[in-house]
Design an enzyme around this catalytic site. Structure first.
Site, PDB file in Angstrom:
ATOM      1  N   ARG A  34       0.834  -1.210   0.000  1.00 28.81           N
ATOM      2  CA  ARG A  34       0.000   0.000   0.000  1.00 28.81           C
ATOM      3  C   ARG A  34       0.873   1.267   0.000  1.00 28.81           C
ATOM      4  O   ARG A  34       0.545   2.257  -0.656  1.00 28.81           O
ATOM      5  CB  ARG A  34      -0.941  -0.016   1.209  1.00 28.81           C
ATOM      6  CG  ARG A  34      -1.998   1.070   1.102  1.00 28.81           C
ATOM      7  CD  ARG A  34      -3.161   0.856   2.059  1.00 28.81           C
ATOM      8  NE  ARG A  34      -4.299   1.667   1.615  1.00 28.81           N
ATOM      9  CZ  ARG A  34      -4.862   2.629   2.344  1.00 28.81           C
ATOM     10  NH1 ARG A  34      -4.404   2.886   3.547  1.00 28.81           N
ATOM     11  NH2 ARG A  34      -5.868   3.329   1.869  1.00 28.81           N
ATOM     12  N   HIS A  38       0.522   4.144  -2.800  1.00 32.34           N
ATOM     13  CA  HIS A  38       0.173   5.531  -2.471  1.00 32.34           C
ATOM     14  C   HIS A  38       1.311   6.495  -2.798  1.00 32.34           C
ATOM     15  O   HIS A  38       1.077   7.675  -3.027  1.00 32.34           O
ATOM     16  CB  HIS A  38      -0.234   5.652  -1.000  1.00 32.34           C
ATOM     17  CG  HIS A  38      -1.653   5.244  -0.754  1.00 32.34           C
ATOM     18  ND1 HIS A  38      -2.414   5.736   0.266  1.00 32.34           N
ATOM     19  CD2 HIS A  38      -2.454   4.379  -1.419  1.00 32.34           C
ATOM     20  CE1 HIS A  38      -3.630   5.196   0.224  1.00 32.34           C
ATOM     21  NE2 HIS A  38      -3.670   4.359  -0.775  1.00 32.34           N
ATOM     22  N   HIS A 162      -6.226  -6.007  -3.566  1.00 32.34           N
ATOM     23  CA  HIS A 162      -7.004  -6.220  -2.336  1.00 32.34           C
ATOM     24  C   HIS A 162      -7.130  -7.693  -1.968  1.00 32.34           C
ATOM     25  O   HIS A 162      -7.839  -8.039  -1.024  1.00 32.34           O
ATOM     26  CB  HIS A 162      -8.366  -5.529  -2.442  1.00 32.34           C
ATOM     27  CG  HIS A 162      -8.269  -4.044  -2.255  1.00 32.34           C
ATOM     28  ND1 HIS A 162      -9.291  -3.171  -2.483  1.00 32.34           N
ATOM     29  CD2 HIS A 162      -7.215  -3.271  -1.847  1.00 32.34           C
ATOM     30  CE1 HIS A 162      -8.897  -1.929  -2.219  1.00 32.34           C
ATOM     31  NE2 HIS A 162      -7.632  -1.966  -1.852  1.00 32.34           N
ATOM     32  N   TRP A 178     -10.279  -8.845   2.898  1.00 35.67           N
ATOM     33  CA  TRP A 178     -11.066  -9.226   1.730  1.00 35.67           C
ATOM     34  C   TRP A 178     -11.104 -10.749   1.548  1.00 35.67           C
ATOM     35  O   TRP A 178     -12.034 -11.281   0.979  1.00 35.67           O
ATOM     36  CB  TRP A 178     -10.483  -8.587   0.466  1.00 35.67           C
ATOM     37  CG  TRP A 178     -10.641  -7.114   0.368  1.00 35.67           C
ATOM     38  CD1 TRP A 178     -11.647  -6.451  -0.283  1.00 35.67           C
ATOM     39  CD2 TRP A 178      -9.781  -6.089   0.894  1.00 35.67           C
ATOM     40  NE1 TRP A 178     -11.465  -5.095  -0.173  1.00 35.67           N
ATOM     41  CE2 TRP A 178     -10.331  -4.835   0.535  1.00 35.67           C
ATOM     42  CE3 TRP A 178      -8.592  -6.096   1.643  1.00 35.67           C
ATOM     43  CZ2 TRP A 178      -9.743  -3.623   0.875  1.00 35.67           C
ATOM     44  CZ3 TRP A 178      -8.009  -4.893   1.990  1.00 35.67           C
ATOM     45  CH2 TRP A 178      -8.577  -3.676   1.618  1.00 35.67           C
TER      46      TRP A 178
END
Ligand code: DDH
Length: 286
Positions: A34, A38, A162, A178
């Site tokens: 992540r 980002h 995810h 998830w």
């Protein structure tokens, strides 16, 4: 300036810090992925701002964006690597850590090249609000990802990340993972999305997400509104179906699109050298 960094040694050192028994599901991998995403996903093709150069999340303007809440954990995991290889830029380490984590968690090999700068040009800092908002739908997904230069197929492939990690109520305000095994890269996310009945759940903080109770694992799995939005649009849905059926195709497409994501905002010459190490891109376009 090209520094002599032994990137295969850096890769090994990143791989050996992934195992974190005290943290989340026992792995630093998902949060490192992540962080990589980002760091690059602020790119805006039109104004040619944002992107993986600069490691701007070290500073409050970008690091304090609520969209980046929790990513300090990922940056802290990487500090020993930075101390051991001081010539490696943060921008290179953050993107490489994502690539190494994906591979170590059973995902595809993703091509990666160094050369990113840590130089931040204040006048080109990306404004907040460039990263996706999980409460929204397809129009928002297209606005955000078309802005970076991605198409519908690439949006769906990227969303397959995810398969990894989880939502934290004290970071994004959403809750849960998830898939059952969130430290193993796979196409399970797409399969579950299609095959389970997802029920809306309103969390205590008012956020809406979708859940399915998995009896075998005695665990509640989740989907964000943006995840399930992929099913309500034929152009997205056909790729969800393709990737659910064909794991190899997903791995291949994911590797290509994650490589593209990590390169956003960089201008390289034919030898691969990054030209815009002053982090000002305009002048390098002929
Ligand atoms: Fe994501 N993501 N993401 N995501 N993401 C969250 C966690 C993780 C959205 C929202 C959230 C991508 C796309 C989207 C990962 C990778 C990628 C969380 C939970 C939210 C919310 C954060 C928390 O509470 O800690 C939305 C919206 C989108 C979209 O609109 C498409 C993409 C493209 C990637 C990628 O890597 C290519 C990963 C990994 C995590 C798990 C992090 C963790 O700590 O675990």
């Amino acid at each position: 300036m090209t520094k002599n960094i032994d990137w295969s040694a850096v890769r090994k050192d990143i791989a050996s810090l992934l195992h974190q028994p005290e943290y989340d599901d026992g792995s630093a991998g998902p949060v490192l992925v992540r962080l990589a995403w980002h760091s690059a996903g602020t790119y805006d093709a039109e104004s040619d701002t944002g992107g993986s150069n600069g490691a701007g999340m070290r500073y409050e303007a970008e690091g304090g964006d609520p969209a980046n809440a929790g990513l300090q954990h990922a940056r802290v995991f990487l500090e020993p690597i930075k101390s051991k290889y001081p010539d490696a830029t943060y921008a290179d380490l953050w993107t490489l850590a994502g690539v190494v984590a994906i591979k170590e968690m059973g995902g595809p090999e993703i091509k990666w090249q160094p050369g990113r700068t840590d130089y931040v040009d204040d006048s080109k800092l990306p404004p907040r609000g460039r990263l996706p908002d999980a409460a929204q739908g397809n129009d928002h997904l297209r606005n955000i990802f078309y802005r970076m230069g991605f198409n519908d197929q690439e949006i769906v492939a990227l969303s397959g990340a995810h398969n990894l990690g989880r939502c934290h109520s004290d970071r994004s305000g959403f809750e849960g993972a998830w898939v059952n095994n969130p430290t193993r890269f796979s196409n399970t996310y797409f399969n579950l999305m299609l095959s389970r009945t997802w029920k809306e759940k309103v969390l205590k903080n008012g956020n809406k997400q979708f859940v399915y109770y998995d009896e075998d694992a005695d665990e509640e799995l989740m989907m964000l509104p943006t995840d399930l939005a992929l099913l309500s649009d034929d152009k997205f849905r056909k790729w969800v179906e393709t990737y659910a059926k064909d794991k190899n195709k997903f791995f291949e497409d994911f590797a290509a699109v994650f490589e593209k994501l990590m390169e956003l905002g960089l201008v390289r010459d034919e030898t691969g050298k990054v030209l815009n190490t002053d982090n000002v891109r305009g002048g390098y376009h002929s």
